[in-house]
Design a protein around this motif. Structure first.
Motif, mmCIF file in Angstrom:
data_model
loop_
_atom_site.group_PDB
_atom_site.id
_atom_site.type_symbol
_atom_site.label_atom_id
_atom_site.label_comp_id
_atom_site.label_asym_id
_atom_site.label_seq_id
_atom_site.Cartn_x
_atom_site.Cartn_y
_atom_site.Cartn_z
ATOM 1 N N VAL A 1 0.565 -0.648 0.394
ATOM 2 C CA VAL A 1 0.007 -0.204 0.273
ATOM 3 C C VAL A 1 0.576 1.143 0.310
ATOM 4 C CG1 VAL A 1 -1.714 1.171 1.560
ATOM 5 C CG2 VAL A 1 -1.788 -0.902 0.810
ATOM 6 N N LEU A 2 2.193 1.157 1.501
ATOM 7 C CA LEU A 2 2.720 2.805 0.903
ATOM 8 C C LEU A 2 3.253 2.430 -0.150
ATOM 9 C CD1 LEU A 2 3.632 4.567 2.941
ATOM 10 C CD2 LEU A 2 5.266 2.922 3.528
ATOM 11 N N ALA A 3 3.473 1.663 -0.783
ATOM 12 C CA ALA A 3 4.752 1.662 -2.647
ATOM 13 C C ALA A 3 3.704 2.253 -3.594
ATOM 14 C CB ALA A 3 5.223 0.218 -2.424
ATOM 15 N N ARG A 4 2.609 2.185 -3.144
ATOM 16 C CA ARG A 4 1.776 2.098 -4.219
ATOM 17 C C ARG A 4 1.269 3.828 -4.328
ATOM 18 N NH1 ARG A 4 -2.196 -0.340 -6.880
ATOM 19 N NH2 ARG A 4 -2.476 -2.019 -6.147
ATOM 20 N N ALA A 5 1.220 3.855 -3.440
ATOM 21 C CA ALA A 5 1.050 5.749 -2.096
ATOM 22 C C ALA A 5 2.762 6.211 -2.694
ATOM 23 C CB ALA A 5 0.474 5.755 -1.446
ATOM 24 N N TYR B 1 2.438 6.483 -7.070
ATOM 25 C CA TYR B 1 1.884 7.314 -7.385
ATOM 26 C C TYR B 1 1.984 8.921 -6.913
ATOM 27 C CZ TYR B 1 -3.326 9.099 -8.156
ATOM 28 O OH TYR B 1 -4.298 10.071 -9.114
ATOM 29 N N GLY B 2 2.699 9.598 -6.632
ATOM 30 C CA GLY B 2 2.732 10.582 -5.832
ATOM 31 C C GLY B 2 3.925 10.604 -6.406
ATOM 32 N N MET B 3 4.781 10.019 -6.894
ATOM 33 C CA MET B 3 5.822 10.481 -7.762
ATOM 34 C C MET B 3 6.300 11.044 -9.164
ATOM 35 S SD MET B 3 9.365 8.543 -6.688
ATOM 36 C CE MET B 3 7.959 6.374 -6.317
ATOM 37 N N GLY B 4 4.953 9.598 -9.748
ATOM 38 C CA GLY B 4 3.465 10.406 -10.826
ATOM 39 C C GLY B 4 3.319 11.250 -10.792
ATOM 40 N N VAL B 5 2.414 11.916 -9.982
ATOM 41 C CA VAL B 5 2.072 13.193 -10.398
ATOM 42 C C VAL B 5 3.029 13.844 -10.173
ATOM 43 C CG1 VAL B 5 0.280 14.673 -8.536
ATOM 44 C CG2 VAL B 5 0.172 12.721 -8.751
ATOM 45 N N VAL B 6 3.833 14.331 -9.664
ATOM 46 C CA VAL B 6 5.203 15.697 -9.503
ATOM 47 C C VAL B 6 5.255 15.581 -10.427
ATOM 48 C CG1 VAL B 6 7.357 16.622 -8.226
ATOM 49 C CG2 VAL B 6 5.525 14.683 -6.651
ATOM 50 N N LEU B 7 6.614 14.196 -11.662
ATOM 51 C CA LEU B 7 6.685 14.421 -12.360
ATOM 52 C C LEU B 7 5.574 13.897 -13.995
ATOM 53 C CD1 LEU B 7 8.703 11.459 -12.789
ATOM 54 C CD2 LEU B 7 9.448 13.193 -12.144
ATOM 55 N N PHE B 8 4.473 14.568 -14.029
ATOM 56 C CA PHE B 8 3.137 14.636 -14.718
ATOM 57 C C PHE B 8 2.837 15.711 -14.580
ATOM 58 C CE2 PHE B 8 -0.276 13.652 -17.261
ATOM 59 C CZ PHE B 8 -0.301 13.064 -18.318
ATOM 60 N N ALA B 9 2.971 16.399 -13.687
ATOM 61 C CA ALA B 9 2.241 17.896 -13.117
ATOM 62 C C ALA B 9 3.249 18.665 -14.426
ATOM 63 C CB ALA B 9 2.668 18.977 -11.586
#
Length: 1933
Positions: free
Chosen positions: A1878-1882, A1885-1893
């Motif tokens: 669960v923690l790894a998925r979070a 996901y967070g790193m993906g959002v930071v890269l995508f923004a």
């Protein structure tokens, strides 16, 4: 029915097995005709198809030929076709009697055979036999006649088998004896190169004297034992048949190796020195030469083991020749059937050793002393598979079972034996314990690791006792166990374990392999630090007594390093203890004890004798002044005794080599202490000169490195270190764990550590710099870049014929002497000897062939072809040269411009024109061409007289130098225009099928043009034109002249009168005349633009390189007949062969291939349409030229067809060169193509020579499976074989056979060729099992290598290419094998590659040419052990070097190479190479090279192999060390103290260290050699421009990103393994990779590290002391910021359409779908985050305990953030109590519980109770917000605290995830592991959002997308390509 049989033409039989979509070729109606059988009882036709191609693999080899012949004769002899088919079904039924398939009911009436069956068969058979006898003796047949003869042979051969079976009753016995019947059929025996059957004796290749001599040697069976001894009733045909019956070899293997040896002998015989006598060569010298090559390794092996070799020869010369041939044949047969054992050369030596002994006993007729009977082989040839079953298979099973223990690369290398381990078992004398016959109970055959301490029965009893808790008495009474037998108590086999070496994953392997280098660097570092501490300014100061004594302390360090080396040797060799000799064990312990002793003695003596030394003043004034020594120095002298001996031997490599290779007991004892005695790695020393060269090179490198390190890295750190040590730190800004420590050791480590890392890394930089410098000097000296541009080519073109003659034309002895006397090139080749003039004609012929190949490849247009071709005429033989038009472009016009206004004398004009040689030739040729055309055109008597008069006037004025006086040259431009008009009319009139009206019109215009020219010349130009006009005056005295007078009035000059014509129009139909007129027109009209041809960049590059290579140093070319023979081998798996029509036009997610090709190669597409005579793509389709379109596109992709076409150029070149060798002047003038068509005997000889010298084998491993499955790839491969008849395809056939009533999978290696449109099996060799048990590519090469021929072997990948002009240099290249490079000739020739896909430039290809015999006797051309030999080809070089081979690199020949062009593809390739280098690091090959090379050669080995990757790794590690060191100083408060109290601000050494790292990071390390290469080849200005352009195209981003790929996969693989082959997919179309794909590929290798570096930099920026210089901070950290941002952004910058808004939106949807999808069994990682996350940890599953512990230790660095930052929060109020840190863990625990609660709520409520779940999330959010507000009011929690807390706690969470992954086996299945997921998925996901923004924001700006497209495809924009339509996928027209 007619009784006269005419061989049927080839019939194109339909093949449903190759059913595929329409590929552009429509099936003709004939393809579906004659698909019926004729019933025996009813004479009516039954329509029923018989597909001869789609057959089960089990039946194809047995019945396919009958079905093919039935289809072939169906139209003429349907009855015979029926009998052939029925015979095929009978065979099929016999092979499987349980079959209930077709054939039983339909053919039951066959038992009532009609009497006419036999009669019909005999009639047809005899008719074909007579045809064969009539036409078989001639070989001057055209292609269709040859096909008919081959068909006749095939039909007669099959009919003979059917006839024999039918006449013998068609019973089961006749069917069972079909092999013997088939053997007696002599009309058609499938063959590869040599038709050794009786029907082939009339072929041209069998008439070559060397072939005849070799065949005679092999067929000399006189004196052999009688065949009855081997259960044979007929005499042996040759020596191979004797060996087959004696030892039981397979028939296919025997036939294959028979031809193999005959070709080797013939090629060796022809090169032997010709004796004075005219008698033919006996072959003794050739056999001796082959014996020396084949058995050099075997005899060395025997000497190494102290055994006498079993090659025993009689004294009689003829008998000795037969014995030698038998021994060579025996070895070849062993090798040919050894399958995977071929990777174990010493195993083959052992087998040969035993069988050679038996062979000698059989030949000598020895009698056994035990039985009293004749000696027979232990494995007697009872069947033709005896050797395979009894010898090969048992050893193969060991290899196979050991490979299974590898578990597809996940198992530790120490748990299984690879090829090297099994082979090295035969390096010890214990191998003879195997015996012969081999003892199956020997430990070698044990593959299981058993506990041999107790018998198995007792182990089982103890296990049951523990489970049942029974007593011993109860266990004895247990009936289930039964009594213990004696057999159960016997000791079982033990697993031998690893041999000589264990591949252990550890970075210590780098130190262990190159311990001398690391010791040298460590000791040098210590010495430099000591010198810096003493402030040494001059090297002479070292000899100061105190300084010298301190420097001498380095030997204490040396002793400790040797102790570490000794401990590592024992640890790493522990698992070889079972096979290690007892002496080796004693030596290891003794060396360890000695090292330990020195580590005690030296420190003790140093401490006791420090500053206590005795000095002696010298009586002479020397530079030393005095001699001082102490007991410590004496001990050091003794300690260095061994090193001194090594130093002496280093300077005398010949003695060192003799000691290593000698088998004398004294030398063996001396060598034993230094190195373990191994069969390989001995005597690898170079010559004295070579050693001096690289020693000098490395001395310069090391001196520069140490001077730089001392001045800029070490010395500047001494003073800051002293200041730091003086400062006492009392106040820390965190809770100091060791507050009492006052030495500031941690601060010193933080300052020194980055410098130490750079110190060990920067040697790679200096090595690269010096390689660039020395490489540039080498290139200049060897004429690299002699011709760089088209201008230089035009300027030097007149020297090319002489260079061509010197390099590529064989020289006679007389010419060779003359050439040496006259220098490298004759002064004037136009006036050379007859041989030189003849060579000019040869140059013209070769040049035209090269240019024609350019046109065939569509690199040039028809016009460019005309401009670049040199005309061939008899004038060439007389020395008159007609240069290509592109050299003479505008020269004639320029000459006219000069002449029309020239005012000086004739001599000056002549000199002015003669100054430009091409201008002179242009003027001369134009004049001669005009004369020649007028002589043919003008046929009227008066007109001829006038033309002759004008010509005489011109030539007379030239002779008298009065041209300017007698002619008005200002009218020349007008004359020029008139001549152009005239020639254009002639060109138009030469067109075929002109209507009569058009001809008359053209005739009138032509007359008018001639009249205008006549009037212009006589009236306007000639001063004395009246002389010509006087010819028109009538002569009244002549009646004949009266007729002429009448013409003066009517008709006019050049007009026809009556039936008489004054001009011959249309001109005679002559090709040469038409070409000359066309050339004349070009000379008159061509402009300056022709000077820029060819326009195609690739054509320019190829011409320039070919011209340059002619000036390079290459061996002299021999005649084709005398050259070395060679083969080319290409492995192929399932890659593209040809693009199908569907693939070309399908767009799918990107643009279609054909659209992409049109835009990327616009000029070549235009040339292709011109060649096809079509205007556009639709016209091509209408005219049915889809097949040509497929080929055109395939030749521009990375396809097998492109590779095959390129390599088959070698055969074309050899045929042309053979033609030039034997053709006379008339043949050369006639032209190669015309002679080949008209002179059949000569063409047959050329084919024979080409076949004898060149073989091309493509190992299409899956061809058999593709045929069976109906894969279109199979038809593509067959089409290639049909297109290139000399192409051979080898493949592996897998089929089921009934063995002992059980079905078993059986494997065969098969070689096929194309015969009349079908694949014809040539050889079939049964394998002991599946060949692919190691790495795929080397195993694929290995199974096919037995079908290669020749003395050299070139390995070509299927994404490579070759060129015709380069193929002409192959015979020169092969002569390199006969050159001595130092002590020995080369065994591998390296070649340069041109990357035709662009963008990537580095050398990692496989065009190398191997000494074939050297390598097939030493393990092959690559290694195949799973995982460890991932980079299989480089191990061929390692193996060759260790076995005393020699490798050279040759710059004068190049091949093409395709590379991946997308970032993702490149990254996968980089990952694969990095994985391979990691495996090399732990391999025995690198270890032995590092240990066996001398010191300086070892340095070269390290820095050119694993050193580059390790240097890259430690350069990145250096950044981490620097940043974490600074983080420690900042957070602990040490930095503040040091700045305030010690005044330590900017340390120059740190700036130097980071600058050095930037040198590596930004790609300058690889950029320098590239700049030098481009500079040499194209000029340094262009090189500088290219380098700047690369930087503008973000090359620095690319190299920095590539650095991350290398370091990640290199380091991870060494620690954990996980190396694997990564398919990149050789795509030709640019495509967009979605965000989730990029994240999967780069998350762990780049993104995580990029975020970590940014967090480090941000924390450092927040808390660094303000007094530090911002400029210094920016300079130091710039490269780190650049690296971190590059690692985060590069995948999106280099992703086409990465900033297009529509695509961004689609990527976001795909990302969310992927991250939320649940994984599971069968769900691929591209579908679910969970599946990807599990696969991403695959490397950890096979990790050892040590690697997991190290992973945990490295993960602890993330806790440093939390520990340091929590004490800098405002809420702590500057408290340094440990409770603050403890409370921070409470916060983390609360955060984790919150995350877990949210996840639990999602699982419980999100599916059915959405409202509850939303309220729950609101409640959690409000609670967190309440806590934050409360803390801010009560405890003064600030916004900064929240930011710092995120910086502190986020790394901690990631560190916990990494630790959980490392201990996964312990926690998997628990709730803790679920929470980790669960923690790894979070986090993901967070790193993906930071890269995508940022991407989404930039996508809003349209200019960003345009900018990205511009820099990605800058080269394409320069070529004006339509990139936007390609990216958008819109087909604009």
């Amino acid at each position: 029915m007619s009784h006269e049989i005419v061989p049927v033409d080839p019939i194109d039989v339909p093949s449903t097995s190759y059913s595929r979509p329409n590929l552009g070729r429509e099936d003709s109606p004939e393809r579906h005709q004659h698909q019926y059988t004729r019933s025996l009882t009813f004479r009516e036709h039954v329509s029923e198809p018989f597909d001869s191609e789609r057959l089960p693999a089990t039946l194809a080899s047995e019945i396919q030929r009958f079905l093919r012949i039935a289809n072939l004769v169906e139209s003429e002899e349907s009855r015979i076709a029926y009998l052939c088919r029925f015979h095929a079904f009978e065979i099929a039924h016999h092979m499987d009697r349980n079959s209930t398939g077709r054939g039983d009911e339909e053919f039951t009436v066959i038992r009532r055979k009609e009497k006419s069956d036999v009669r019909e068969l005999k009639r047809v058979y005899h008719a074909y036999k007579e045809y064969i006898i009539k036409h078989g003796a001639t070989f001057n047949l055209d292609h269709s006649q040859r096909e008919k003869l081959v068909n006749a042979r095939r039909i007669a051969s099959v009919l003979y088998e059917v006839l024999k079976t039918v006449t013998s009753g068609a019973g089961p016995q006749a069917i069972a004896d079909r092999e013997s019947i088939r053997a007696k059929s002599e009309f058609y025996v499938p063959y590869n190169i040599l038709p050794l059957d009786r029907g082939g004796v009339h072929q041209a290749i069998m008439h070559l004297p060397e072939i005849k001599a070799a065949v005679a040697i092999v067929r000399n069976t006189r004196g052999l034992p009688p065949p009855e001894d081997f259960q044979r009733h007929q005499p042996f045909v040759d020596l191979f048949e004797f060996l087959q019956y004696a030892f039981g070899f397979q028939s296919g293997n025997v036939a294959n190796q028979r031809e193999h040896l005959i070709l080797l002998l013939s090629n060796t015989i022809i090169r032997q020195p010709q004796k004075q006598s005219s008698q033919p060569k006996s072959g003794d010298e050739a056999v001796d030469a082959l014996m020396k090559k084949f058995f050099k390794n075997y005899t060395s092996w025997c000497k190494f083991l102290g055994r006498k070799n079993n090659i025993r020869l009689p004294c009689v010369k003829k008998e000795a020749l037969q014995y030698k041939t038998l021994y060579i044949g025996l070895y070849l047969l062993i090798w040919g059937e050894a399958s995977n054992l071929r990777f174990m050369p010493e195993c083959l030596c052992y087998i040969f050793h035993q069988m050679a002994y038996e062979l000698h006993g059989v030949l000598a007729g020895d009698v056994s002393m035990i039985t009293g009977e004749k000696v027979v082989p232990a494995y007697r040839g009872v069947s033709h598979e005896t050797f395979l079953e009894k010898v090969v298979t048992p050893i193969y099973k060991v290899i196979e079972k050991e490979a299974e223990k590898n578990k597809n690369g996940t198992a530790d290398h120490s748990m299984w034996r690879n090829y090297d381990d099994l082979n090295e078992f035969f390096w010890s004398i214990e191998c003879f314990e195997l015996g012969w016959p081999m003892r199956s109970e020997h430990d070698f055959f044990c593959v299981e690791q058993l506990d041999t301490s107790k018998p198995r029965r007792w182990r089982e009893k103890l296990r049951l006792r523990r489970q049942t808790k029974k007593t011993d008495e109860e266990m004895e009474d247990d009936e289930e166990l039964g009594p213990i037998t004696e057999e159960q108590t016997k000791p079982t086999q033990r697993w031998l374990g690893k041999t000589n070496f264990v591949e252990i994953r550890s970075f210590w392997q780098i130190f262990r392999s190159f311990d001398r280098m690391w010791s040298f660097f460590v000791l040098s570092l210590q010495a430099l630090i000591i010198m810096a501490c003493h402030d040494v300014e001059s090297p002479l100061q070292i000899f100061n007594a105190n300084i010298f004594e301190d420097v001498m302390s380095i030997f204490i360090t040396s002793a400790f390093l040797k102790l570490i080396k000794g401990i590592l040797d024992i640890i790493f060799k522990w698992k070889t203890r079972t096979t290690m000799p007892i002496n080796e064990k004693k030596k290891q312990m003794a060396r360890l004890g000695l090292a330990a002793m020195w580590t005690v003695i030296l420190p003790v003596l140093y401490s006791h004798s420090r500053r206590k030394y005795i000095c002696y003043f010298t009586s002479y004034k020397t530079w030393l002044g005095e001699w001082c020594f102490s007991p410590y120095m004496v001990a050091v002298t003794i300690y260095l005794t061994g090193s001194a001996v090594e130093l002496v031997l280093f300077f005398v490599p010949a003695i060192s080599k003799y000691i290593e290779t000698s088998n004398h007991r004294i030398f063996k004892t001396l060598y034993w202490w230094g190195q373990p005695r191994l069969f390989i790695g001995r005597g690898v020393q170079e010559t004295q000169i070579s050693q001096f060269k690289y020693t000098l090179f490395w001395i310069l490198v090391l001196l520069t490195k140490f001077a730089f390190s001392y001045a800029f890295e070490i010395k500047p750190l001494i003073e800051p270190t002293r200041l730091i040590m003086k400062v006492g730190v009392r106040n820390y800004e965190w809770h100091e764990i060791f507050p009492e420590v006052k030495s500031n050791a941690a601060a010193i480590v933080a300052v020194w550590a980055p410098i130490m890392v750079v110190y060990f890394m920067d040697t790679q930089i200096w090595y690269s710099v010096f390689c660039t410098i020395f490489g540039g000097l080498y290139g200049v000296l060897h004429h690299l870049g002699e011709i760089r541009t088209l201008g230089m080519l035009r300027g030097r073109f007149h020297t090319l014929p002489s260079a061509f003659n010197a390099s590529l034309i064989p020289h006679s002895i007389k010419d060779e002497k003359r050439r040496k006397q006259s220098g490298f090139f004759p002064f004037n080749f136009c006036r050379g000897s007859d041989g030189q003039k003849n060579s000019m004609a040869k140059f013209v012929l070769v040049w035209n062939q090269v240019i024609n190949s350019f046109r065939t490849e569509d690199l040039i247009s028809n016009k460019e072809l005309d401009l670049m071709t040199m005309p061939m005429s008899s004038e060439v033989l007389s020395g008159i040269i007609r240069w290509p038009i592109f050299l003479l472009a505008n020269k004639f016009t320029t000459a006219l411009s000069i002449a029309k206004d020239f005012k000086d004398k004739d001599e000056a004009l002549y000199r002015r024109i003669r100054r430009d040689e091409y201008m002179y030739y242009a003027v001369k040729e134009c004049y001669e061409s005009l004369k020649y055309i007028l002589q043919i055109l003008v046929v009227g008597d008066l007109e001829k007289k006038i033309i002759s008069g004008i010509i005489n006037e011109i030539e007379e004025s030239i002779r008298q130098s009065s041209l300017l006086e007698e002619f008005k040259l200002k009218e020349l431009p007008t004359l020029h225009k008139k001549c152009i008009e005239l020639v254009q009319l002639l060109v138009e009139g030469s067109e075929d099928k002109l209507p009569v009206e058009k001809i008359e019109e053209q005739h009138s215009k032509l007359v008018k043009a001639l009249q205008d020219i006549f009037e212009l010349v006589t009236n306007d130009m000639m001063v004395h034109g009246h002389r010509i006009l006087d010819l028109l005056e009538p002569l009244e005295d002549s009646e004949e002249d009266t007729g002429i007078f009448m013409r003066v009035i009517e008709p006019q000059l050049f007009e026809s009168y009556g039936e008489r014509r004054c001009i011959h129009f249309p001109l005679p139909d002559s090709t040469s005349l038409s070409e000359q007129i066309q050339r004349f027109l070009l000379l008159l009209t061509v402009k300056d633009s022709a000077m820029d041809i060819p326009e195609n960049l690739d054509a320019r590059r190829r011409i320039s390189f070919f011209a340059t290579s002619l000036f390079m140093d290459m061996p002299d070319a021999p005649k084709v007949r005398n050259m070395m023979s060679f083969s080319v081998l290409t492995p192929h798996y399932q890659e593209d062969i040809n693009f199908s029509t569907k693939e070309l036009h399908s767009a799918n997610s990107s643009v279609s291939i054909i659209f992409y090709m049109q835009k990327i190669f616009p000029d070549e597409w235009k040339n292709f349409l011109e060649r096809m005579g079509c205007e556009n793509l639709d016209a091509l389709k209408r005219e049915g030229k889809e097949e040509e379109l497929r080929n055109w596109a395939s030749f521009r992709g990375q396809t097998l067809r492109r590779t095959v076409r390129g390599m088959m150029y070698c055969r074309d070149a050899l045929k042309l060169q053979a033609f030039l060798d034997m053709a006379d002047d008339e043949d050369i003038l006639e032209g190669y193509d015309d002679v080949e068509r008209s002179n059949r005997p000569l063409a047959a000889q050329l084919d024979a020579l080409a076949d004898m010298k060149f073989t091309y084998v493509v190992s299409c491993q899956m061809f058999g499976a593709q045929k069976s499955a109906g894969d279109p790839h199979a038809q593509d491969i067959l089409d290639l074989m049909i297109k290139y008849p000399s192409l051979r395809v080898a493949y592996v056939e897998e089929r089921e056979e009934i063995v002992s009533d059980n079905p078993e999978k059986v494997y065969y290696s098969i070689l096929v060729k194309a015969v009349n449109g079908f694949d014809q099996e040539i050889y079939r060799v049964k394998l002991p099992g599946p060949p692919n048990i190691g790495e795929g590519k080397p195993e694929n090469q290995n199974h096919a290598i037995i079908f290669t021929r020749g003395e050299a072997l070139q390995t070509i990948d299927m994404n490579q290419d070759n060129y015709l002009e380069e193929a002409f240099k192959m015979r020169n290249l092969l002569q390199e094998f006969l050159r001595n490079r130092g002590r020995r000739p080369p065994t591998i020739l390296g070649l340069r590659e041109h990357i035709f896909t662009g963008r990537v430039r580095f050398h990692y290809g496989h065009p190398d040419v191997f000494d074939r015999i050297f390598h097939i006797t030493r393990g092959g051309i690559s290694k195949a052990s799973r995982t460890i030999n991932l980079s299989e080809d480089v191990f061929a070089g390692y193996n060759t070097t260790l076995r005393r081979g020699c490798i050279t690199y040759n710059e004068y020949l190049q091949v093409g190479k395709g590379r991946d062009v997308g970032l993702n593809q490149i990254s996968k390739f980089e990952a694969k190479v990095a994985n391979g280098n990691s495996e090399q690091t732990i391999s025995r090959d690198i270890y032995r090279l590092g240990q066996r090379f001398d010191f300086f050669r070892m340095l070269s080995c390290y820095f050119t192999t694993i050193g580059f990757y390790f240097s890259s790794l430690i350069s990145v590690i250096g950044i981490y060390i620097y940043l974490y060191g600074q983080l420690y100083l900042v957070l602990s408060g040490l930095q503040k103290t040091l700045i305030l109290e010690a005044k330590v601000k900017n340390i120059k050494s740190l700036e130097t260290a980071l600058a050095s790292q930037s040198f590596l990071q930004l790609g300058l390390l690889t950029g320098l050699p590239m700049v030098m290469e481009i500079g040499l080849e194209k000029g340094f200005l262009i090189a500088f421009q290219d380098f700047i352009l690369m930087q503008l195209q973000l090359a620095a981003f690319f190299f920095t990103f590539s650095l991350g790929t290398k370091t990640h996969y290199f380091g991870r693989t060494i620690l954990h393994g996980g190396a694997k082959y990564r398919p990149t997919g050789r795509k030709v179309v640019v495509f967009h990779a979605n965000f989730s794909e990029n994240y999967r590929l780069y998350s762990r290798s780049h993104f995580i590290k990029g975020f970590e570096l940014i967090i480090l930099l941000v924390v450092y920026e927040l808390f660094k002391h303000t007094s530090q210089s911002n400029m210094a901070y920016s300079f130091i950290t710039f490269s780190v910021w650049f690296m971190s941002l590059t690692w985060l952004c590069a995948p999106f910058l280099f992703n086409p359409s990465g900033f297009t808004w529509e695509i961004i939106v689609g990527d976001w949807r795909d990302w969310n779908r992927w991250i939320k999808e649940q994984g599971g069994i069968g769900i691929q990682q591209d579908k679910s985050w969970q599946s990807w996350w599990n696969d991403e940890q695959a490397h950890l599953r096979g990790s050892g305990v040590g690697a997991r512990i190290l992973e945990i230790i490295l993960s602890l660095r993330f806790f440093l953030y939390q520990y340091g930052l929590v004490y800098h929060l405002d809420i702590t109020q500057s408290s340094t109590n440990i409770i603050v840190y403890a409370l921070s863990w409470v916060v983390i625990l609360a955060t984790f519980l919150t995350v877990k609660a949210v996840d639990l709520g999602r699982q419980l409520f999100s599916t059915r109770k959405h409202l509850v779940y939303r309220f729950f999330k609101v409640f959690v959010f409000v609670s967190i917000l309440t806590v934050i507000i409360t803390l801010s009011n009560i405890c003064h929690l600030s916004i900064k605290d929240l930011i710092v807390s995120c910086l502190a706690f986020l790394p901690t969470g990631w560190g916990l995830i990494l630790i959980a992954q490392a201990v996964r086996p312990k926690i998997e299945g628990t709730s803790l592991w679920e929470f980790t997921q669960v923690l790894a998925r979070a986090y993901d996901y967070g790193m993906g959002v930071v890269l995508f923004a940022p991407m989404a924001i930039l996508a809003w700006l349209p200019i960003i997308s345009a900018f990205q497209t511009r820099f990605l495809f800058n080269e394409a924009f320069n070529r004006r390509l339509q990139i936007q339509p390609i990216l958008a996928g819109k087909k604009k027209k």
